[in-house]
Motif scaffolding. Structure first.
Motif, PDB file in Angstrom:
ATOM      1  N   GLY A 361       0.834  -1.177  -0.109  1.00 52.87           N
ATOM      2  CA  GLY A 361       0.079   0.181   0.165  1.00 52.87           C
ATOM      3  C   GLY A 361       1.042   0.921   0.111  1.00 52.87           C
ATOM      4  O   GLY A 361       0.727   2.651  -0.907  1.00 52.87           O
ATOM      5  N   SER A 364       2.788   1.392  -3.254  1.00 51.82           N
ATOM      6  CA  SER A 364       1.940   2.057  -4.549  1.00 51.82           C
ATOM      7  C   SER A 364       1.640   3.692  -4.295  1.00 51.82           C
ATOM      8  O   SER A 364       1.178   3.490  -5.286  1.00 51.82           O
ATOM      9  CB  SER A 364       0.737   1.013  -4.077  1.00 51.82           C
ATOM     10  OG  SER A 364      -0.008   1.864  -3.345  1.00 51.82           O
ATOM     11  N   ARG A 412     -12.876  12.308   4.155  1.00 52.24           N
ATOM     12  CA  ARG A 412     -12.671  11.050   3.675  1.00 52.24           C
ATOM     13  C   ARG A 412     -12.501  10.059   4.724  1.00 52.24           C
ATOM     14  O   ARG A 412     -12.559   8.572   4.950  1.00 52.24           O
ATOM     15  CB  ARG A 412     -11.419  10.380   2.948  1.00 52.24           C
ATOM     16  CG  ARG A 412     -11.639  11.620   1.523  1.00 52.24           C
ATOM     17  CD  ARG A 412     -10.591  11.786   0.796  1.00 52.24           C
ATOM     18  NE  ARG A 412     -10.302  12.435  -0.485  1.00 52.24           N
ATOM     19  CZ  ARG A 412     -10.738  14.531  -0.520  1.00 52.24           C
ATOM     20  NH1 ARG A 412     -11.009  14.580   0.909  1.00 52.24           N
ATOM     21  NH2 ARG A 412     -10.925  14.588  -2.016  1.00 52.24           N
ATOM     22  N   GLU A 437      -6.706  -2.329   2.319  1.00 50.55           N
ATOM     23  CA  GLU A 437      -7.126  -1.874   0.925  1.00 50.55           C
ATOM     24  C   GLU A 437      -7.840  -0.495   0.970  1.00 50.55           C
ATOM     25  O   GLU A 437      -8.148   0.979   0.579  1.00 50.55           O
ATOM     26  CB  GLU A 437      -8.078  -2.953  -0.014  1.00 50.55           C
ATOM     27  CG  GLU A 437      -8.433  -2.336  -1.255  1.00 50.55           C
ATOM     28  CD  GLU A 437      -8.316  -3.485  -1.990  1.00 50.55           C
ATOM     29  OE1 GLU A 437      -8.947  -2.687  -2.661  1.00 50.55           O
ATOM     30  OE2 GLU A 437      -8.960  -4.596  -1.628  1.00 50.55           O
ATOM     31  N   GLU A 438      -8.878  -0.050   1.649  1.00 55.26           N
ATOM     32  CA  GLU A 438      -9.949   0.704   2.310  1.00 55.26           C
ATOM     33  C   GLU A 438      -9.011   2.048   2.728  1.00 55.26           C
ATOM     34  O   GLU A 438      -9.039   3.030   2.074  1.00 55.26           O
ATOM     35  CB  GLU A 438     -11.305   0.077   2.885  1.00 55.26           C
ATOM     36  CG  GLU A 438     -12.145   1.292   3.518  1.00 55.26           C
ATOM     37  CD  GLU A 438     -12.678   2.530   2.557  1.00 55.26           C
ATOM     38  OE1 GLU A 438     -13.054   3.350   1.646  1.00 55.26           O
ATOM     39  OE2 GLU A 438     -12.502   1.428   0.668  1.00 55.26           O
ATOM     40  N   THR A 441      -7.514   3.847   0.052  1.00 59.15           N
ATOM     41  CA  THR A 441      -7.741   4.365  -1.247  1.00 59.15           C
ATOM     42  C   THR A 441      -8.122   5.442  -0.336  1.00 59.15           C
ATOM     43  O   THR A 441      -7.774   6.392  -1.399  1.00 59.15           O
ATOM     44  CB  THR A 441      -9.039   3.125  -1.300  1.00 59.15           C
ATOM     45  OG1 THR A 441      -8.957   2.085  -2.079  1.00 59.15           O
ATOM     46  CG2 THR A 441     -10.388   3.903  -1.696  1.00 59.15           C
ATOM     47  N   ARG A 442      -8.144   5.018   0.407  1.00 61.15           N
ATOM     48  CA  ARG A 442      -8.492   6.980   1.094  1.00 61.15           C
ATOM     49  C   ARG A 442      -7.686   7.734   1.209  1.00 61.15           C
ATOM     50  O   ARG A 442      -7.166   9.271   1.023  1.00 61.15           O
ATOM     51  CB  ARG A 442      -9.212   6.701   2.752  1.00 61.15           C
ATOM     52  CG  ARG A 442     -10.432   5.949   2.592  1.00 61.15           C
ATOM     53  CD  ARG A 442     -11.288   6.472   4.205  1.00 61.15           C
ATOM     54  NE  ARG A 442     -12.694   5.102   4.102  1.00 61.15           N
ATOM     55  CZ  ARG A 442     -13.316   5.188   5.204  1.00 61.15           C
ATOM     56  NH1 ARG A 442     -13.039   6.085   6.306  1.00 61.15           N
ATOM     57  NH2 ARG A 442     -14.417   3.953   4.996  1.00 61.15           N
ATOM     58  N   TYR A 443      -6.274   6.991   1.789  1.00 55.58           N
ATOM     59  CA  TYR A 443      -4.741   7.491   1.865  1.00 55.58           C
ATOM     60  C   TYR A 443      -4.129   8.339   0.387  1.00 55.58           C
ATOM     61  O   TYR A 443      -4.324   9.086   0.370  1.00 55.58           O
ATOM     62  CB  TYR A 443      -4.010   6.945   2.064  1.00 55.58           C
ATOM     63  CG  TYR A 443      -2.459   7.614   3.205  1.00 55.58           C
ATOM     64  CD1 TYR A 443      -1.947   8.354   1.694  1.00 55.58           C
ATOM     65  CD2 TYR A 443      -2.297   7.203   4.230  1.00 55.58           C
ATOM     66  CE1 TYR A 443      -0.478   8.822   2.252  1.00 55.58           C
ATOM     67  CE2 TYR A 443      -1.563   7.393   4.276  1.00 55.58           C
ATOM     68  CZ  TYR A 443      -0.460   8.304   3.878  1.00 55.58           C
ATOM     69  OH  TYR A 443       0.804   8.802   4.386  1.00 55.58           O
ATOM     70  N   ARG A 444      -4.526   7.574  -0.737  1.00 51.05           N
ATOM     71  CA  ARG A 444      -4.343   8.154  -1.951  1.00 51.05           C
ATOM     72  C   ARG A 444      -5.273   8.652  -2.534  1.00 51.05           C
ATOM     73  O   ARG A 444      -5.161  10.127  -3.148  1.00 51.05           O
ATOM     74  CB  ARG A 444      -4.466   6.750  -2.804  1.00 51.05           C
ATOM     75  CG  ARG A 444      -4.015   7.093  -4.563  1.00 51.05           C
ATOM     76  CD  ARG A 444      -3.938   6.411  -5.597  1.00 51.05           C
ATOM     77  NE  ARG A 444      -3.104   5.903  -5.133  1.00 51.05           N
ATOM     78  CZ  ARG A 444      -1.707   6.376  -5.817  1.00 51.05           C
ATOM     79  NH1 ARG A 444      -1.666   7.665  -6.240  1.00 51.05           N
ATOM     80  NH2 ARG A 444      -0.394   5.845  -6.129  1.00 51.05           N
ATOM     81  N   ASP A 445      -6.613   8.966  -2.155  1.00 52.50           N
ATOM     82  CA  ASP A 445      -7.877  10.205  -2.315  1.00 52.50           C
ATOM     83  C   ASP A 445      -7.815  11.674  -1.722  1.00 52.50           C
ATOM     84  O   ASP A 445      -7.595  12.827  -2.355  1.00 52.50           O
ATOM     85  CB  ASP A 445      -9.607   9.789  -1.948  1.00 52.50           C
ATOM     86  CG  ASP A 445      -9.614   8.600  -2.861  1.00 52.50           C
ATOM     87  OD1 ASP A 445      -9.483   8.292  -4.255  1.00 52.50           O
ATOM     88  OD2 ASP A 445     -10.848   7.742  -2.441  1.00 52.50           O
ATOM     89  N   ASP A 448      -4.566  13.305  -3.787  1.00 56.55           N
ATOM     90  CA  ASP A 448      -5.426  13.395  -4.707  1.00 56.55           C
ATOM     91  C   ASP A 448      -5.696  14.923  -4.796  1.00 56.55           C
ATOM     92  O   ASP A 448      -5.538  15.886  -4.895  1.00 56.55           O
ATOM     93  CB  ASP A 448      -5.789  12.124  -5.514  1.00 56.55           C
ATOM     94  CG  ASP A 448      -5.240  11.132  -6.225  1.00 56.55           C
ATOM     95  OD1 ASP A 448      -4.109  11.763  -6.169  1.00 56.55           O
ATOM     96  OD2 ASP A 448      -5.887  10.504  -6.795  1.00 56.55           O
TER      97      ASP A 448
END
Length: 455
Positions: A361, A364, A412, A437-438, A441-445, A448
């Motif tokens: 994670g 990525s 988020r 995984e979730e 996802t919140r970390y990358r969001d 961004d």
């Protein structure tokens, strides 16, 4: 926020003094009231749920709320509530926990001194270090070497052991027994073209040179977290601890491992010492010892230090140290049950099974335009946010990159541990692969969103 919680928030702003908080701002804004826990999530007064990616303060290993542990605490509180461990007194819960800790401690570290907090454990270990050298007839060995950006507590002495400058300013002149060497921060401290192994050799040489300059006969101990936590989550580079250990062995200097964050599976083994091949004379642990359900810490004491304690006790009549709540029976009973839960769930096996997804994670995120570096092991890791990936330049202060990240992450439903421009995760060790995984996802969001905001 309902009226009752609103009233509590007002009372908090008026009366509660909060650590690591801008106190004047808190008078005006008040707290973010967290009112409930559920697994790896916490819920605020508005009903919003957050993945607690920092496990509180690195410590809520089993997540938030436990009926099973609540029943254990209730039973012991009903049966006795409190008793002390002074002058040879004890309770069955002290005996049980001490034996359980001794059984999982690294070999030769099975003597257990129970305390209340990580700061107390480190403070106690310092006293034991100085007592050890007095017992050896070398009372001039009083200096302790720590590392820049290390964290070992906020007591009068432990804040000096801590290598973070903000813990020293504004609190008086400090004590002239502490020295600091470069932390193993490869991303920023390595020389151009220097490999991890070469960097480790240079830091070991720096330690050797400091010992020679100060005089080996004045150095009592070296203090280190296996993974520096609150200073920025720095995993040690290749060969670091074996080379440091060799220098300490050369001069007979004690090694104290601060496992307050790293202990109990955080790095993928029961102890960070086992992850990195460290041979300490003492281990300080806390946090996940009780899964943060109740205040508790311990010093695990090696054979040669305990032998000195026996001799000093003979000499002076007793071991004149202790805290009122050290070995509190309710805390000990809960911690013993926590260790049972760890065994039942195969804590180390679980962390090892989740570690690849957790580390990946972070990996990525390495290609993200805001990310300069990543560090991760077990279930602790971080990214470093930069303005320029090539030059490693940080964002200008007015950009407020960390505050922006924190706000976007909370929006988020993600709580992270933010240390300067380094954003850490250390989730409860019960986290599942789907939750990892979730979380990322919140970390990358969040990354961004922040990148778009400052573009």
């Amino acid at each position: 926020m309902n009226e009752r919680i609103s009233d509590k928030a007002a009372l908090d702003a008026a009366h509660a003094v909060h650590p690591h908080t801008n106190l004047r701002r808190h008078l005006q804004s008040g707290p973010n009231m967290i009112v409930k826990g559920d697994g790896i999530e916490v819920i605020d007064a508005q009903g919003k749920r957050y993945i607690e990616g920092a496990a509180g303060l690195w410590c809520a290993a089993l997540g938030f709320g436990s009926e099973r542990l609540g029943e254990v605490a209730k039973q012991v509180m009903t049966e006795i509530g409190y008793y002390h461990t002074f002058r040879g007194a004890s309770t069955p819960w002290v005996s049980d926990l001490s034996a359980k800790l001794g059984a999982i401690a690294p070999k030769g570290l099975d003597k257990v001194l129970l305390q209340t907090s990580g700061s107390e454990a480190n403070d106690t270990a310092m006293k034991l270090v100085w007592s050890f050298w007095e017992a050896q007839g070398e009372p001039s060995r009083v200096k302790i070497i720590s590392r820049h950006n290390s964290y070992h507590g906020t007591g009068a002495l432990t804040s000096q052991l801590t290598g973070k400058a903000n813990f020293h300013v504004g609190f008086g002149p400090g004590f002239d027994r502490f020295r600091y060497v470069t932390e193993p921060y490869y991303y920023r401290k390595a020389l151009e073209g220097e490999t991890e192994a070469q960097f480790s050799s240079r830091l070991a040489q720096e330690l050797d040179e400091m010992i020679q300059a100060e005089g080996p006969e004045t150095i009592a101990a070296f203090w280190a977290e296996p993974v520096i936590g609150s200073g920025g989550v720095f995993t040690p580079p290749e060969g670091y601890f074996p080379k440091i250990q060799a220098v300490l062995d050369k001069y007979g200097i004690l090694f104290v491992a601060d496992e307050v964050i790293c202990g109990f599976g955080r790095t993928g083994e029961m102890w960070g010492c086992q992850t990195y091949g460290i041979r300490p004379d003492m281990i300080c642990c806390a946090k996940s010892l009780s899964a943060a359900m109740l205040p508790l810490s311990a010093v695990l004491i090696g054979e040669r230090v305990f032998e000195a304690m026996l001799n000093q006790s003979d000499k002076y009549g007793s071991f004149a140290h202790g805290y009122t709540y050290g070995g509190h029976p309710v805390s000990c009973a809960v911690a013993a049950e926590v260790l049972t839960i760890y065994e039942e769930m195969d804590l180390i096996g679980h962390v090892k099974s989740i570690e690849p997804a957790f580390v990946q994670g972070f990996e990525s995120l390495r290609d993200h335009p805001l990310v300069g570096d990543v560090n991760a092991v077990g279930l602790i890791g971080c990214t470093e946010l930069v303005a320029d990936k090539q030059t490693k330049a940080k964002h200008a202060p007015e950009v407020q990159i960390t505050a922006r990240f924190e706000a976007a992450a909370l929006e988020r439903g993600l709580i992270t541990r933010n240390i300067g421009n380094r954003i850490a995760l250390s989730p409860p060790q019960i986290i599942t692969a789907a939750e990892v995984e979730e979380m990322f996802t919140r970390y990358r969001d969040t990354l961004d969103a922040v990148a778009k905001e400052i573009a």
